[in-house]
Write a protein that holds these residues in place. Structure first.
Motif, PDB file in Angstrom:
ATOM      1  N   PHE B  23       0.868  -1.169   0.000  1.00 32.12           N
ATOM      2  CA  PHE B  23       0.000   0.000   0.000  1.00 32.12           C
ATOM      3  C   PHE B  23       0.906   1.219   0.000  1.00 32.12           C
ATOM      4  CE2 PHE B  23      -2.627  -3.199   2.145  1.00 32.12           C
ATOM      5  CZ  PHE B  23      -3.752  -3.150   1.347  1.00 32.12           C
ATOM      6  N   GLN B  26       4.379   0.945   1.534  1.00 26.40           N
ATOM      7  CA  GLN B  26       4.502  -0.002   2.629  1.00 26.40           C
ATOM      8  C   GLN B  26       4.305  -1.423   2.088  1.00 26.40           C
ATOM      9  OE1 GLN B  26       1.372   0.446   5.426  1.00 26.40           O
ATOM     10  NE2 GLN B  26       2.251  -0.948   6.932  1.00 26.40           N
ATOM     11  N   PRO B  47       2.431 -10.591  15.217  1.00 30.63           N
ATOM     12  CA  PRO B  47       2.184  -9.302  15.851  1.00 30.63           C
ATOM     13  C   PRO B  47       1.120  -8.507  15.109  1.00 30.63           C
ATOM     14  CG  PRO B  47       4.360  -9.371  14.820  1.00 30.63           C
ATOM     15  CD  PRO B  47       3.821 -10.755  14.785  1.00 30.63           C
ATOM     16  N   SER B  48       0.406  -7.637  15.807  1.00 32.65           N
ATOM     17  CA  SER B  48      -0.629  -6.887  15.096  1.00 32.65           C
ATOM     18  C   SER B  48       0.027  -5.942  14.096  1.00 32.65           C
ATOM     19  CB  SER B  48      -1.528  -6.131  16.059  1.00 32.65           C
ATOM     20  OG  SER B  48      -0.809  -5.647  17.130  1.00 32.65           O
ATOM     21  N   GLY B  51       0.052  -7.934   8.841  1.00 38.49           N
ATOM     22  CA  GLY B  51      -0.553  -8.214   7.547  1.00 38.49           C
ATOM     23  C   GLY B  51      -1.469  -9.428   7.526  1.00 38.49           C
ATOM     24  N   VAL B  54      -4.822  -8.464   5.888  1.00 39.72           N
ATOM     25  CA  VAL B  54      -4.588  -8.229   4.461  1.00 39.72           C
ATOM     26  C   VAL B  54      -4.410  -9.566   3.739  1.00 39.72           C
ATOM     27  CG1 VAL B  54      -2.933  -7.288   2.797  1.00 39.72           C
ATOM     28  CG2 VAL B  54      -3.657  -5.906   4.751  1.00 39.72           C
ATOM     29  N   GLN B  97     -12.779  -9.017  10.997  1.00 38.57           N
ATOM     30  CA  GLN B  97     -12.230  -8.692  12.314  1.00 38.57           C
ATOM     31  C   GLN B  97     -13.208  -7.836  13.127  1.00 38.57           C
ATOM     32  OE1 GLN B  97      -8.216  -7.300  12.137  1.00 38.57           O
ATOM     33  NE2 GLN B  97      -8.085  -6.901  14.319  1.00 38.57           N
ATOM     34  N   GLN B 261       6.100  -3.580  11.447  1.00 38.41           N
ATOM     35  CA  GLN B 261       5.632  -3.089  10.162  1.00 38.41           C
ATOM     36  C   GLN B 261       6.825  -2.738   9.290  1.00 38.41           C
ATOM     37  OE1 GLN B 261       2.873   0.068  10.638  1.00 38.41           O
ATOM     38  NE2 GLN B 261       1.802  -0.939  12.306  1.00 38.41           N
TER      39      GLN B 261
HETATM   40  N1  LIG Z   1      -6.559  -0.595   2.627  1.00 38.81           N
HETATM   41  C1  LIG Z   1      -5.348  -0.299   3.160  1.00 38.81           C
HETATM   42  N2  LIG Z   1      -4.690   0.796   2.743  1.00 38.81           N
HETATM   43  C2  LIG Z   1      -3.469   1.096   3.252  1.00 38.81           C
HETATM   44  N3  LIG Z   1      -2.845   0.383   4.174  1.00 38.81           N
HETATM   45  C3  LIG Z   1      -3.447  -0.724   4.637  1.00 38.81           C
HETATM   46  C4  LIG Z   1      -4.730  -1.120   4.158  1.00 38.81           C
HETATM   47  N4  LIG Z   1      -5.095  -2.267   4.788  1.00 38.81           N
HETATM   48  C5  LIG Z   1      -4.075  -2.564   5.633  1.00 38.81           C
HETATM   49  N5  LIG Z   1      -3.091  -1.647   5.548  1.00 38.81           N
HETATM   50  C6  LIG Z   1      -1.830  -1.665   6.295  1.00 38.81           C
HETATM   51  O1  LIG Z   1      -1.312  -2.959   6.239  1.00 38.81           O
HETATM   52  C7  LIG Z   1      -0.715  -3.328   7.466  1.00 38.81           C
HETATM   53  C8  LIG Z   1      -1.227  -4.667   7.916  1.00 38.81           C
HETATM   54  O2  LIG Z   1      -2.568  -4.542   8.305  1.00 38.81           O
HETATM   55  P1  LIG Z   1      -3.433  -5.781   8.830  1.00 38.81           P
HETATM   56  O3  LIG Z   1      -3.379  -6.871   7.827  1.00 38.81           O
HETATM   57  O4  LIG Z   1      -4.761  -5.252   9.176  1.00 38.81           O
HETATM   58  O5  LIG Z   1      -2.656  -6.224  10.160  1.00 38.81           O
HETATM   59  P2  LIG Z   1      -3.052  -7.389  11.166  1.00 38.81           P
HETATM   60  O6  LIG Z   1      -1.948  -8.387  11.080  1.00 38.81           O
HETATM   61  O7  LIG Z   1      -3.094  -6.765  12.518  1.00 38.81           O
HETATM   62  O8  LIG Z   1      -4.371  -7.931  10.758  1.00 38.81           O
HETATM   63  C9  LIG Z   1      -1.016  -2.212   8.446  1.00 38.81           C
HETATM   64  O9  LIG Z   1       0.165  -1.449   8.625  1.00 38.81           O
HETATM   65  C10 LIG Z   1      -2.075  -1.398   7.763  1.00 38.81           C
HETATM   66  O10 LIG Z   1      -1.909  -0.045   8.060  1.00 38.81           O
END
Ligand SMILES: Nc1ncnc2c1ncn2[C@@H]1O[C@H](COP(=O)(O)OP(=O)(O)O)[C@@H](O)[C@H]1O
Ligand SMILES: [Mg+2]
Lengths: 258, 264
Positions: B23, B26, B47-48, B51, B54, B97, B261
């Motif tokens: 994204f 990142q 860890p939270s 990803g 995602v 979630q 991250q």
């Molecule tokens: N639609 C999006 N646009 C931009 N960044 C995103 C989007 N969805 C997730 N992210 C980024 O991707 C990373 C992983 O998010 P996520 O998968 O929700 O983590 P988790 O492992 O806690 O479920 C985070 O840093 C989040 O900010």
């Protein structure tokens, strides 16, 4: 350096705008296409018609009453200067039917029902309810947007006609009831000077405004950003943009069709 | 694809290769490789912000990868058109979630929704299945409530019911027990296990209930820095001496959650 940067920025802005316009056009085409393709969402569509009608009707009644009264008042005093009070019905009627009815009705529905629609879709986007539809293999545009588009296409002409009729009667009440223009001449002149073409125009405008307002409000809500201010921003932009488009389009259509 | 050459028992429901997604700048998924055997529960921990969500959203193509391949039941899905996508998505049940319940509908209508919209079951069958599923998640008699009238934990269980009610082939649960008390957590875990066994479905569970969730898991994947750093049976993963995993187990609440991250 600065010149290059400036050109880059203008270029990026123009590209973004073209892209956004393209996305919007695609969204509009898809929502209209799914509106005519099965499966039909009859119950959802009827519910949206009820919501738009219920949310906007009182406002339409109120605004059309005052608009008609103002037209009656100002029209009478102006025509009185020329001794042409008998033409009051024509003035009020044509102003309403050709311009004010469809435009003001559209602006009012945008402010009331359009904003609510943008906020509802925006919060559905923010809380992933739209994604939930997608993963159930349900097309969210067909399920959420198309019924609202059909509802707009149905409701706008009805509400516009209500606006026109109430406005004409309110103009009559002030001009003839309070100020003393002739009541018979009011309706006779109106009937003589208003053509079928004018009625078609009012319905046509209402139809187009219905598509414009509903598609802009749905688009803005549907694409709300997933952050704290996303929904409120989408709502504001929906109302502002659809109002501007209604006025701009009205001039455009008026200059072509009149 | 090795899913075709293998016998039925060892066939993979899901095979992911070199999956990448970023994204802006990142890199969230940084080359994910994982096989998820059919008829198992695979739990993804990490860890939270690493990803996990995602990754789940890529499996049913809610998000599109930048590159890499995803094979579901032997079908490469990353380049499917709308119709093919729908048939893939219909295999999945997903618990988001944050629940993602339709807030304009009662809990009952939320749970019956996918059945009403996507199946030809009779009204009686639907009613029976909705009631049974609501009872299974401990929400009997709560069908008339609206999501806004319920606690976060109850919303989560209602959303779980909505994911289970279609009896999907593949069930994806994004933190099904976060925000629930330990008793509820245990009963949800048992429910997931029982559902999985009754229907022989494949489940992918993202969870922070480490190590409790391992008791119902066949396999565990540890996600770190946008990759599946460890994948294996519960015993294999628990006995590994991967430093990052040990640190994750030791102090999930400590500061290194944030540093995971990967920002370029
Ligand atoms: N639609 C999006 N646009 C931009 N960044 C995103 C989007 N969805 C997730 N992210 C980024 O991707 C990373 C992983 O998010 P996520 O998968 O929700 O983590 P988790 O492992 O806690 O479920 C985070 O840093 C989040 O900010
Ligand atoms: Mg997550």
């Amino acid at each position: 350096m600065q010149v290059v940067e400036f050109i880059e920025r203008v270029g990026a802005y123009i590209l973004d705008s073209i892209l956004a316009l393209g996305n919007f056009a695609l969204f509009l085409i898809r929502s209209l296409m799914y509106a005519v393709l099965p499966p039909y969402k009859l119950r959802l569509t009827l519910r949206q018609i009820r919501i738009i009608g219920a949310e906007s009707l009182m406002l339409i009644v109120l605004i059309s009453t005052f608009t008609g009264m103002v037209l009656g008042l100002q029209g009478y005093h102006t025509l009185h200067l020329f001794g042409a009070e008998d033409s009051l019905g024509t003035l009020v009627g044509l102003a309403l039917v050709r311009e004010l009815g469809p435009v003001l009705a559209a602006l009012m529905i945008a402010a009331r029902a359009g904003s609510a629609m943008a906020a509802e879709l925006g919060s559905m986007q923010a809380s992933e309810q739209i994604d939930a539809l997608t993963v159930m293999a349900i097309n969210p545009v067909q399920y959420l947007v198309s019924p609202r588009m059909i509802a707009g296409v149905v409701s706008f002409p009805i509400l516009t006609v209500i606006f026109n009729v109430i406005g004409i009667w309110a103009g009559y009440a002030v001009g003839c009831g309070l100020l003393g223009a002739s009541g018979g001449a009011y309706f006779n002149n109106l009937a003589a000077n208003m053509s079928r073409h004018d009625v078609a125009l009012t319905l046509y405008k209402a139809l187009v405004f219905g598509v414009v307002v509903m598609s802009v409000c749905c688009y803005k809500g549907y694409h709300a950003k997933r952050m704290a201010t996303g929904v409120s921003r989408a709502t504001t932009e929906a109302v502002v943009l659809s109002s501007v488009l209604v006025l701009a389009w009205d001039y455009f259509m008026g200059s072509i069709l009149l | 694809m090795n899913s075709e050459s293998n016998g039925k028992q060892t066939a993979n429901a899901i095979e992911v290769r070199a999956l990448r997604r970023s994204f802006d700048h990142q890199h969230v998924l940084n080359g994910v490789d994982i096989d998820i055997p059919a008829g198992t529960i695979t739990t993804i921990v990490g860890p939270s912000g690493c990803g996990k969500t995602v990754f789940l959203k890529h499996l049913n193509l809610l998000l599109r990868p930048d590159s890499g391949s995803i094979v579901i039941d032997g079908v490469e899905v990353t380049r499917l058109g709308a119709r093919g996508l729908n048939s893939v998505r219909e295999k999945f049940g997903m618990l988001f979630q944050a629940g993602a319940l339709f807030d304009s509908m009662s809990v009952y209508d939320n749970v019956s929704f996918p059945l009403v919209e996507k199946t030809r079951l009779s009204a009686r069958e639907i009613d029976e299945r909705v009631r049974r599923t609501l009872a299974a998640v401990g929400l009997e008699g709560m069908g008339h409530k609206f999501p806004s009238e319920m606690s976060g934990g109850m919303q989560k269980r209602a959303a779980l019911a909505r994911a289970l009610v279609t009896q999907p082939k593949i069930l994806m649960l994004d933190e099904p027990t976060t925000g629930l008390d330990p008793t509820r957590t245990g009963s949800i875990h048992q429910l997931v296990r029982k559902t999985q066994q009754d229907f022989g479905l494949t489940a992918v569970v993202v969870s922070h209930d480490v190590p409790e969730v391992f008791s119902i898991s066949d396999r565990v994947a540890f996600m770190h820095r946008g990759r599946m750093q460890l994948v294996g049976t519960v015993d294999e993963v628990m006995s590994s001496d991967d430093e990052d995993f040990k640190r994750f187990l030791a102090g999930r609440a400590s500061g290194d959650d944030l540093e995971s991250q990967v920002v370029s």
